[in-house]
Design a protein around this motif. Structure first.
Motif, PDB file in Angstrom:
ATOM      1  N   ASP A   1     -12.083  -2.166  -8.952  1.00  0.00           N
ATOM      2  CA  ASP A   1     -10.983  -1.234  -9.258  1.00  0.00           C
ATOM      3  C   ASP A   1      -9.900  -1.230  -8.169  1.00  0.00           C
ATOM      4  N   VAL A   2      -9.052   0.029  -8.681  1.00  0.00           N
ATOM      5  CA  VAL A   2      -7.822  -0.103  -7.836  1.00  0.00           C
ATOM      6  C   VAL A   2      -8.274   0.619  -6.306  1.00  0.00           C
ATOM      7  N   TYR A   3      -9.464   0.840  -6.244  1.00  0.00           N
ATOM      8  CA  TYR A   3      -9.713   1.452  -4.876  1.00  0.00           C
ATOM      9  C   TYR A   3     -10.350   0.309  -4.052  1.00  0.00           C
ATOM     10  N   ASP A   4     -10.932  -0.744  -4.754  1.00  0.00           N
ATOM     11  CA  ASP A   4     -11.338  -2.030  -4.101  1.00  0.00           C
ATOM     12  C   ASP A   4     -10.051  -2.670  -3.477  1.00  0.00           C
ATOM     13  N   ARG A   5      -9.155  -3.055  -4.248  1.00  0.00           N
ATOM     14  CA  ARG A   5      -7.773  -3.622  -4.038  1.00  0.00           C
ATOM     15  C   ARG A   5      -7.286  -2.892  -2.617  1.00  0.00           C
ATOM     16  N   PHE A   6      -7.179  -1.579  -2.641  1.00  0.00           N
ATOM     17  CA  PHE A   6      -6.581  -0.840  -1.874  1.00  0.00           C
ATOM     18  C   PHE A   6      -7.330  -1.275  -0.518  1.00  0.00           C
ATOM     19  N   LEU A   7      -8.823  -1.276  -0.402  1.00  0.00           N
ATOM     20  CA  LEU A   7      -9.665  -1.485   0.853  1.00  0.00           C
ATOM     21  C   LEU A   7      -9.502  -2.939   1.112  1.00  0.00           C
ATOM     22  N   VAL A   8      -9.586  -3.764   0.192  1.00  0.00           N
ATOM     23  CA  VAL A   8      -9.256  -5.511   0.559  1.00  0.00           C
ATOM     24  C   VAL A   8      -8.025  -5.472   1.202  1.00  0.00           C
ATOM     25  N   ARG A   9      -6.922  -4.845   0.919  1.00  0.00           N
ATOM     26  CA  ARG A   9      -5.502  -5.070   1.501  1.00  0.00           C
ATOM     27  C   ARG A   9      -5.384  -4.488   3.124  1.00  0.00           C
ATOM     28  N   VAL A  10      -6.414  -3.485   3.266  1.00  0.00           N
ATOM     29  CA  VAL A  10      -6.321  -2.620   4.634  1.00  0.00           C
ATOM     30  C   VAL A  10      -7.099  -3.802   5.512  1.00  0.00           C
ATOM     31  N   GLU A  11      -8.091  -4.181   4.986  1.00  0.00           N
ATOM     32  CA  GLU A  11      -8.960  -5.233   5.747  1.00  0.00           C
ATOM     33  C   GLU A  11      -8.493  -6.473   6.069  1.00  0.00           C
ATOM     34  N   GLU A  12      -7.551  -6.900   5.198  1.00  0.00           N
ATOM     35  CA  GLU A  12      -6.666  -8.450   5.072  1.00  0.00           C
ATOM     36  C   GLU A  12      -5.579  -8.135   6.364  1.00  0.00           C
ATOM     37  N   MET A  13      -5.179  -6.853   6.471  1.00  0.00           N
ATOM     38  CA  MET A  13      -4.342  -6.801   7.465  1.00  0.00           C
ATOM     39  C   MET A  13      -4.863  -6.842   8.836  1.00  0.00           C
TER      40      MET A  13
ATOM     41  N   LEU B   1      -0.676  -0.905 -12.241  1.00  0.00           N
ATOM     42  CA  LEU B   1       0.409  -1.566 -11.962  1.00  0.00           C
ATOM     43  C   LEU B   1       0.727  -1.846 -10.463  1.00  0.00           C
ATOM     44  N   GLY B   2       0.733  -0.702  -9.818  1.00  0.00           N
ATOM     45  CA  GLY B   2       1.063  -0.666  -8.206  1.00  0.00           C
ATOM     46  C   GLY B   2      -0.035  -1.473  -7.397  1.00  0.00           C
ATOM     47  N   SER B   3      -1.377  -1.469  -7.955  1.00  0.00           N
ATOM     48  CA  SER B   3      -2.364  -1.957  -7.110  1.00  0.00           C
ATOM     49  C   SER B   3      -2.279  -3.464  -7.342  1.00  0.00           C
ATOM     50  N   ILE B   4      -1.736  -4.159  -8.412  1.00  0.00           N
ATOM     51  CA  ILE B   4      -1.446  -5.676  -8.673  1.00  0.00           C
ATOM     52  C   ILE B   4      -0.561  -6.001  -7.627  1.00  0.00           C
ATOM     53  N   ASP B   5       0.246  -5.138  -7.004  1.00  0.00           N
ATOM     54  CA  ASP B   5       1.157  -5.481  -6.182  1.00  0.00           C
ATOM     55  C   ASP B   5       2.376  -6.633  -6.664  1.00  0.00           C
TER      56      ASP B   5
ATOM     57  N   LEU C   1       0.917  -1.226  -0.061  1.00  0.00           N
ATOM     58  CA  LEU C   1       0.013   0.014   0.072  1.00  0.00           C
ATOM     59  C   LEU C   1       0.838   1.372   0.010  1.00  0.00           C
ATOM     60  N   GLY C   2       1.986   1.257   0.623  1.00  0.00           N
ATOM     61  CA  GLY C   2       2.958   2.281   0.650  1.00  0.00           C
ATOM     62  C   GLY C   2       3.252   2.613  -0.674  1.00  0.00           C
ATOM     63  N   PHE C   3       3.774   1.584  -1.376  1.00  0.00           N
ATOM     64  CA  PHE C   3       4.455   1.566  -2.655  1.00  0.00           C
ATOM     65  C   PHE C   3       3.066   2.166  -3.667  1.00  0.00           C
ATOM     66  N   LEU C   4       1.804   1.596  -3.516  1.00  0.00           N
ATOM     67  CA  LEU C   4       0.744   2.159  -4.189  1.00  0.00           C
ATOM     68  C   LEU C   4       0.323   3.698  -3.997  1.00  0.00           C
TER      69      LEU C   4
ATOM     70  N   GLY D   1      -5.646 -14.107  -5.066  1.00  0.00           N
ATOM     71  CA  GLY D   1      -5.284 -12.966  -4.213  1.00  0.00           C
ATOM     72  C   GLY D   1      -5.920 -11.690  -4.164  1.00  0.00           C
ATOM     73  N   PRO D   2      -5.632 -10.756  -3.587  1.00  0.00           N
ATOM     74  CA  PRO D   2      -6.574  -9.363  -3.094  1.00  0.00           C
ATOM     75  C   PRO D   2      -6.829  -8.908  -4.668  1.00  0.00           C
ATOM     76  N   VAL D   3      -6.308  -9.096  -5.709  1.00  0.00           N
ATOM     77  CA  VAL D   3      -6.620  -8.615  -7.061  1.00  0.00           C
ATOM     78  C   VAL D   3      -8.022  -9.230  -7.290  1.00  0.00           C
ATOM     79  N   LEU D   4      -8.236 -10.961  -7.246  1.00  0.00           N
ATOM     80  CA  LEU D   4      -9.501 -11.424  -7.507  1.00  0.00           C
ATOM     81  C   LEU D   4     -10.359 -11.216  -6.603  1.00  0.00           C
ATOM     82  N   ARG D   5     -10.212 -11.086  -5.176  1.00  0.00           N
ATOM     83  CA  ARG D   5     -11.090 -10.587  -3.972  1.00  0.00           C
ATOM     84  C   ARG D   5     -11.701  -9.278  -4.418  1.00  0.00           C
ATOM     85  N   GLY D   6     -10.645  -8.163  -4.719  1.00  0.00           N
ATOM     86  CA  GLY D   6     -11.053  -6.812  -5.265  1.00  0.00           C
ATOM     87  C   GLY D   6     -12.033  -6.957  -6.179  1.00  0.00           C
ATOM     88  N   SER D   7     -12.113  -7.734  -7.092  1.00  0.00           N
ATOM     89  CA  SER D   7     -13.092  -7.952  -7.948  1.00  0.00           C
ATOM     90  C   SER D   7     -14.556  -8.643  -7.527  1.00  0.00           C
ATOM     91  N   GLY D   8     -14.662  -8.970  -6.516  1.00  0.00           N
ATOM     92  CA  GLY D   8     -15.838  -9.481  -5.744  1.00  0.00           C
ATOM     93  C   GLY D   8     -15.882 -11.050  -5.593  1.00  0.00           C
TER      94      GLY D   8
END
Lengths: 369, 165
Positions: A253-265, A357-361, A114-117, A218-225
C-alpha cells in the motif's frame, strides 16, 4: 438504498496534484472509483527522435531533462549504454564518483518525493519544506562538482567531466553527519502519524503478482514485497563491492512505499560511506584519457540498465556505424510504474487517487519524453 | 494535553531564533560555485585582441544549435584576433541554449566561457539573441598571450588543434 449513476470526470491535465500535465479519466459512482484510465502525452517533446539527429555526446544533456530530479542517474544509464556499445573502459575512481553522485541523487529524489507525497495528503508544506531543505544541500554539492544544480551533464563516456573539487569531501562529510537526524526526524514525525496512517494504510494496494505483470520496478515494486533491485539482481558499475540491504514492504500500500523510500535513504547513505572509505585507494583518474568523446560505435545494439531512484532505467541504442544513434529508446520507470494506476485506484475514493499517484512518484518529463 | 502544547510551542520558538535557510533573493544573492555554468562571455588576450578565431567548433558541438558564427578574414594591418580569421558575427540564442558547457569544451582558444551571471530574463524574443558586442568582455580585461601556433599564418594549421592555454 439510493439509486446512483456512474459519472465520468477528468482529473487534470491542469490539476495541481497530478505532478505535471497528466490526465486521469475517472469513472465514479458517488465518491467510489469504478475505473481510472491514465492519459498522458501532454508533455511529449520528441525526445527519442531528437536524439537520433544528435551525435552520441550531444544526447548527454538531453538525458538530464528526462527525469529532471535525477539527472545524474539518467546520465549514468546513457553513458553506460554507449560505453558498452563502443567498449570504453571506465577507471575505478570514475566509477566511485559515479556511484557517489547517483546515491546522492537517490537521497534527494526520495526527500523530494516524500515531501510531495505528504503534501498531497494535505499536510501542507512542512514536510515538503524539510525535504527541499535537505535536497538543497545536495544540489549545492552537485553545483560545485558539475556546474549546474539540476541539469548536471556531469558524465562523459569513460568517466565524469571533471574531478571532484577540493572542498567537496569536507562538505559531503558535513552533509552525511547531519543526514540521519533529518531521516529520523521525518520518520518520528510521520511513522505513526494519525493523518498519514488514515490516508496511507491499506490504500492503493498493488498485489505482487499484479506488480510483476505490469513490470513495475523501483520502490513501488519493493513496496509490494518483491526484493528486486537492479543493483543486486545484475550488479553494474561497482555495486558488487558495497554492502547494502534492499528494503521491502509487506502489503504494497501507500504506507509501505513510504517506508521503503525512507529506508532506501538510509541504505544510500551506507553506500556513500563505503564509497568515502574506498575512494582514496581507487585507481585511475576521473576519466579514461583514451576515451574519445565523439564516438563512432560499430554496428550493433545494446541495452544498459541501472536502478534509478524511480525504478529500472534502461537505454536501448542501435548503431548503424555512424556518429548518430540509429535508434534510441528509453525504458522509463515513471512511465511503466504509472500504467497500473487504474488497478491501484479501483474501489477507493476520489481523494485517494491523488495520494496513490503521489506514492508512485512520477515525473512527467520522463513519462512523456 | 498541556505538556504537548508546551512542547509544540517550544519547537516553534526554537525555530524562531534559528538562522533561516532561505535567502531574501532580489536583495541578497546566493553566491554560485566556481564551476557554475551561466551566461557566456567571449574572452580576449592580454593585448586586447579577441580570442575567438571564428572556427565554429562551438557551433558544431552545440546540441541545441544555439550558436551562429560567421567568420571573416582578418585585415593584415589591423587584425581583430591572432590567426587568419575572426568572428564577424557571433550570436547565441539564449532561448535555445541549455547551458551544457560543450561550447566551452570545444573551444581551442578558450574564447567562450560560461560565467556566473544567471539572471537572463528579457521581455521579447528578439532580446534573447545575444550578439558579439554583448558577449565580448571589455578590452582591458584580457588574459594570456596568443599561442605561437596562431601567428604562423602562412603555415595554415588545419584543423585547429586543441591548444592548452
Amino acid at each position: 438504498m439510493l439509486k446512483t449513476e456512474e459519472l465520468q470526470i477528468n482529473i487534470g491535465p491542469q490539476h495541481p496534484s497530478t505532478h505535471g500535465v497528466f490526465r486521469m479519466l475517472v469513472t465514479v459512482d458517488g465518491e467510489t472509483i469504478i475505473d481510472l484510465k491514465p492519459v498522458f502525452g501532454y508533455l511529449h517533446r520528441n525526445h527519442e527522435q531528437i536524439a537520433e539527429q544528435n551525435t552520441y555526446l550531444q544526447n548527454m544533456p538531453y538525458t538530464d531533462r528526462l527525469d529532471y530530479f535525477n539527472s545524474m542517474a539518467n546520465n549514468q544509464a546513457y553513458a553506460m549504454a554507449v560505453e558498452k556499445l563502443v567498449g570504453i573502459e571506465v577507471p575505478e575512481r570514475a566509477e566511485y564518483i559515479r556511484v557517489l553522485m547517483v546515491e546522492l541523487t537517490r537521497i534527494l529524489n526520495h526527500a523530494g518525493a516524500l515531501g510531495f507525497l505528504i503534501n498531497d495528503m494535505g499536510m501542507w508544506q512542512t514536510q515538503l519544506a524539510f525535504g527541499m531543505r535537505e535536497r538543497e544541500k545536495i544540489l549545492d554539492l552537485f553545483e560545485s562538482a558539475s556546474g549546474a544544480r539540476l541539469m548536471c551533464n556531469y558524465f562523459r563516456f569513460g568517466g565524469v567531466a571533471r574531478d571532484l573539487p577540493p572542498d567537496f569531501m569536507p562538505r559531503l562529510k558535513d552533509l552525511l553527519r547531519a543526514m540521519p537526524a533529518f531521516v529520523d526526524e521525518m520518520e518520528r514525525l510521520l511513522r505513526d502519524n494519525e493523518i498519514l496512517m488514515q490516508r496511507a494504510e491499506g490504500i492503493g494496494i498493488l498485489p505482487p503478482d499484479l506488480a510483476l505483470a505490469y513490470s513495475v520496478t523501483g520502490p513501488v515494486l519493493r513496496g509490494s514485497g518483491i526484493a528486486y533491485d537492479v543493483r543486486k539482481a545484475e550488479p553494474y558499475s561497482i555495486y558488487d563491492r558495497f554492502d547494502f540491504d534492499v528494503p521491502i514492504g509487506t502489503v504494497g500500500d501507500v504506507y509501505d512505499r513510504f517506508l521503503v523510500r525512507v529506508e532506501e535513504m538510509r541504505q544510500s547513505k551506507r553506500i556513500i560511506e563505503q564509497v568515502l572509505e574506498q575512494l582514496p585507494d581507487a585507481q585511475g583518474g576521473h576519466i579514461n584519457p583514451k576515451a574519445r568523446q565523439n564516438v563512432r560505435p560499430p554496428v550493433g545494439d545494446v541495452y544498459a540498465r541501472i536502478e534509478s531512484p524511480k525504478g529500472e532505467l534502461g537505454f536501448y541504442l542501435v548503431s548503424d556505424g555512424s556518429t548518430k544513434p540509429y535508434r534510441y529508446k528509453i525504458r522509463a520507470p515513471s512511465f511503466i510504474n504509472l500504467t497500473p494506476l487504474g488497478d491501484m485506484c479501483r474501489g477507493y475514493k476520489v481523494a485517494d487517487v491523488v495520494v496513490i499517484l503521489g506514492s508512485i512518484d512520477i515525473v512527467m518529463g520522463e513519462v512523456d519524453r | 494535553m498541556f505538556g504537548e502544547l508546551v512542547k509544540g510551542l517550544r519547537t516553534t520558538l526554537k525555530y524562531m531564533f534559528r538562522q533561516p535557510v532561505t535567502v531574501q533573493y532580489p536583495e541578497v544573492k546566493r553566491p554560485v560555485r566556481e564551476r557554475f555554468r551561466g551566461r557566456h562571455e567571449l574572452k580576449r588576450f592580454a593585448d586586447g585582441s579577441e580570442r575567438c578565431i571564428g572556427c565554429s567548433l562551438c557551433a558544431a558541438a552545440c546540441p541545441a544549435d544555439a550558436i551562429l558564427v560567421i567568420p571573416a578574414e582578418n585585415e593584415p594591418d589591423n587584425p581583430r584576433s591572432p590567426g587568419e580569421r575572426y568572428a564577424a558575427t557571433y550570436e547565441i540564442n539564449m532561448l535555445r541554449c541549455i547551458f551544457c558547457g560543450y561550447c566551452e569544451d570545444a573551444c581551442p582558444t578558450n574564447a567562450i566561457v560560461l560565467e556566473h551571471q544567471y539572471e537572463l530574463s528579457f521581455y521579447d524574443r528578439r532580446a534573447s539573441i545575444f550578439t558579439k558586442e554583448m558577449l565580448l568582455v571589455p578590452e582591458d580585461q584580457g588574459h594570456g598571450e596568443p599561442p605561437p601556433v596562431l601567428k604562423q599564418i602562412e603555415r595554415r594549421p588545419s584543423p585547429p588543434a586543441q591548444i592548452d592555454l
